[in-house]
Design a protein around this motif. Sequence first.
Motif, mmCIF file in Angstrom:
data_model
loop_
_atom_site.group_PDB
_atom_site.id
_atom_site.type_symbol
_atom_site.label_atom_id
_atom_site.label_comp_id
_atom_site.label_asym_id
_atom_site.label_seq_id
_atom_site.Cartn_x
_atom_site.Cartn_y
_atom_site.Cartn_z
ATOM 1 N N HIS A 65 13.559 30.679 13.327
ATOM 2 C CA HIS A 65 12.373 30.576 13.690
ATOM 3 C C HIS A 65 12.208 31.568 14.982
ATOM 4 O O HIS A 65 11.714 32.811 14.655
ATOM 5 C CB HIS A 65 12.114 29.328 13.711
ATOM 6 N N VAL A 66 12.370 31.457 16.101
ATOM 7 C CA VAL A 66 12.287 32.194 17.129
ATOM 8 C C VAL A 66 13.451 33.559 17.706
ATOM 9 O O VAL A 66 12.602 34.777 17.394
ATOM 10 C CB VAL A 66 12.929 31.786 18.202
ATOM 11 N N LYS A 67 14.136 33.547 16.873
ATOM 12 C CA LYS A 67 14.851 34.977 17.325
ATOM 13 C C LYS A 67 14.415 36.296 15.914
ATOM 14 O O LYS A 67 14.043 37.069 16.817
ATOM 15 C CB LYS A 67 16.276 35.476 16.647
ATOM 16 N N PRO A 68 13.735 36.151 14.538
ATOM 17 C CA PRO A 68 13.821 37.134 14.490
ATOM 18 C C PRO A 68 12.481 37.391 14.505
ATOM 19 O O PRO A 68 11.598 38.783 14.416
ATOM 20 C CB PRO A 68 13.847 36.658 12.702
ATOM 21 N N LEU A 88 9.937 35.699 19.721
ATOM 22 C CA LEU A 88 9.565 34.404 20.529
ATOM 23 C C LEU A 88 9.655 34.408 21.803
ATOM 24 O O LEU A 88 8.882 34.037 22.312
ATOM 25 C CB LEU A 88 9.054 33.859 19.880
ATOM 26 N N GLY A 89 11.238 34.239 22.039
ATOM 27 C CA GLY A 89 11.762 33.672 23.097
ATOM 28 C C GLY A 89 13.293 33.492 22.807
ATOM 29 O O GLY A 89 14.063 34.081 22.386
ATOM 30 N N ARG A 90 13.845 32.368 24.018
ATOM 31 C CA ARG A 90 14.667 31.740 24.053
ATOM 32 C C ARG A 90 15.307 29.730 23.608
ATOM 33 O O ARG A 90 14.234 29.924 23.699
ATOM 34 C CB ARG A 90 15.476 32.520 25.462
ATOM 35 N N VAL A 91 16.035 29.893 22.821
ATOM 36 C CA VAL A 91 16.937 28.734 22.729
ATOM 37 C C VAL A 91 17.192 28.550 22.802
ATOM 38 O O VAL A 91 19.017 29.109 23.185
ATOM 39 C CB VAL A 91 16.682 28.721 20.719
#
Length: 181
Positions: free
Chosen positions: A58-61, A64-67
Amino acid sequence: MTIQEFVYTLPEFETLLRQPENNNRSIELIHGTVVEKMAPTQEHGYIAANVSGELRAHVKPRDLGRVSVETAHTSTDDTYNYRIPDVSFVSGDALTKQGAVPHMPDLAVEIKSPDDSYAELREKANYYLTNGAKLVWLIFPDKQRVEVHTPDEVTTLEADDTLDGGDVLPDFKIAVSVLFD
């Protein structure tokens, strides 16, 4: 497992971390006490991989930030804690390349291990929120349940419910059952 009874400050703890005998150990500083994290079970690791994989997808494309998994976080307002959530999300593009992230994650995820108590996990959630986190998910594999903690409320979700990212991760939604699948 508590290693000592002496109260450490963060600088003292960071010195302890750099000692060669601690290179392969996962230890946290919790209210000045050094606590060793036990090696996770396969179930714990599997759930952490599910959570981090879904979050990253969800975050990468969306940029939004880093998991991350098992990343240390500290708070500039607290010199007695060095916390390592099982999974974390930090908004923005900053990347800490050395030492702990100097703030709490926006989202902290803790997965109950057999040696964790419910009270300990809820204390962790409270700590994260009090020190800057916006959202905490406590995952209980034995009950296939997730507690969602925000600064304002706690919500309990069962396997047939949907977990969402709230204001921290807009549009993120996943069936709770997928975390245990």
